[in-house]
Design an enzyme around this catalytic site. Sequence first.
Site, PDB file in Angstrom:
ATOM      1  N   ASP A 263     -22.016 -28.232 -98.509  1.00 24.17           N
ATOM      2  CA  ASP A 263     -22.357 -27.671 -97.208  1.00 24.17           C
ATOM      3  C   ASP A 263     -23.730 -26.996 -97.253  1.00 24.17           C
ATOM      4  O   ASP A 263     -24.063 -26.280 -98.190  1.00 24.17           O
ATOM      5  CB  ASP A 263     -21.323 -26.633 -96.770  1.00 24.17           C
ATOM      6  N   ASP A 305     -21.068 -24.736 -90.840  1.00 23.41           N
ATOM      7  CA  ASP A 305     -19.633 -24.574 -90.622  1.00 23.41           C
ATOM      8  C   ASP A 305     -19.268 -23.101 -90.496  1.00 23.41           C
ATOM      9  O   ASP A 305     -19.805 -22.249 -91.212  1.00 23.41           O
ATOM     10  CB  ASP A 305     -18.839 -25.189 -91.773  1.00 23.41           C
ATOM     11  N   ARG A 354     -18.917 -33.867 -84.843  1.00 27.09           N
ATOM     12  CA  ARG A 354     -18.843 -32.401 -84.956  1.00 27.09           C
ATOM     13  C   ARG A 354     -20.108 -31.716 -84.461  1.00 27.09           C
ATOM     14  O   ARG A 354     -20.802 -31.044 -85.219  1.00 27.09           O
ATOM     15  CB  ARG A 354     -18.532 -31.971 -86.396  1.00 27.09           C
TER      16      ARG A 354
END
Length: 489
Positions: A263, A305, A354
């Site tokens: 990430d 995220d 997303r």
Amino acid sequence: MQLARWLMVGALTQVFGCSGSDATGADGSGGVSGGASGSVGSGGTSTGGTRAANGGVETGGATTGGLSSAGGASGGSVSGGGTATGGARSTGGASSTGGTPGTGGLSNTGGAAANGGSSSTGGSSSTGGAAATGGAPATGKAGSGPPETAPRGYAQGTTGGGSKPSQKASSFAEVQALIDDYSGSGGLVIEYTGKFDFSSISDPCTQHERDAQTVQIKRKGDITLLGADGSSANFGIHIASTASNIIVRNMTIGLTAGADASDIISIEGMSDGAPSKIWIDHNEFFTSMVECDGAGDTEFDGMIDLKKGADNVTISYNYLHDHHKVSLNGSSDSDTDVRHITFHHNLFEKVGSRVPLQRGGYSHLVNNQYLDVSVSGINVRMGGHALVEANYFEKVKNPVTSRDSDEIGFWDLRDNNLATASDVAANNPLGITWSDGDDGTVNATDWKTTKAFPVALGYSFSADPVACVQAGLRAVVGAGKGLKTLKCD
């Protein structure tokens, strides 16, 4: 596959903080956090890359930029120019020059020309009640405006490290060492000057096998991480636990290693608390859309995220491209803690899905541009509410949908370039397409509001005309643009 490289020129003064991480259905882990208050800063650089997924191949660009900062007892404020070049983007004008420095502040200057369209400022506010579904204005002249010295949206009041003198770091290890040595409150400004040669990664899939490098910000606050002009990084940033008042600005981060730990920005709560007041602004993030054998869902997973109670976040003026799963808001269907997130003036290009995936909570998605989204766009689930306002969609599959969860979410559509069912019907000129999804999927094929945004935003935001967003956003998003904003005449 071809990786993009960039040239960056500009100037900086002071800075802001950091965040991010994602997972499909399951939750990420790791330490990081903070707390306290601070000031403002800005600046930085970024570079782009390439990626392909679901049969599509993508290429991205990059930028480098100057900066602006304000705040603190003697903090000056400045904005710098910057030059940007990129793959897969159009060229266009858009130059900006910095302001004047205040006493005690650092000053920067810099010319600027950015590859890409032009820009605009503004936003929009909403307070619930019935929502309109109307189309976007037909006109909108775009130009560039001055840097923002503080975030708009749900992260309002975030100041990061404020006017503290910046400390330079040229590597992942040096960044982490400065954070580790910091008391945790009172202000820390890190100017990242390192450079990573993305062309050294001939096969992006090899990153899946390498150990992740992730800066940890945990139980500490009042931090700004600002990329210097021409800098670039290959590490992620994890903001966790009670970390608060964090700014990440003008960074270029790409092709991160580590499979499901790759990430770029991960913001998540832990047993002792959750991050709040996070501003992610004028960055360029990318990985690759290639399909890697054996990687499955873990290949280049999260870009920005937010999980487990992370709250009061603004994500603005970022260039997010060549990546499969961009922003997970809620790690699983049980992670429906109330989140308040503002996405404004971001360019999502050549991505899979997303943008964001939202479970529960409240999101304000305003003045963003969605280009070439191959799987799904705004996916609102598990009772979440999204105010989708004055955004531009082109070549997007399932632009607004609720799928892949047992409970649906709701959207309030206002003044987007898509206005009626005919705009999203088969063979429409903007390349909007749909897929049925699993049982329970709801698509916005009638392009109507399903439920009015039920709460007051708590901040004022006048949305820019969507035609101006289309014309000028590319010129001002990402790193290396002098932190310029969109100005619509």
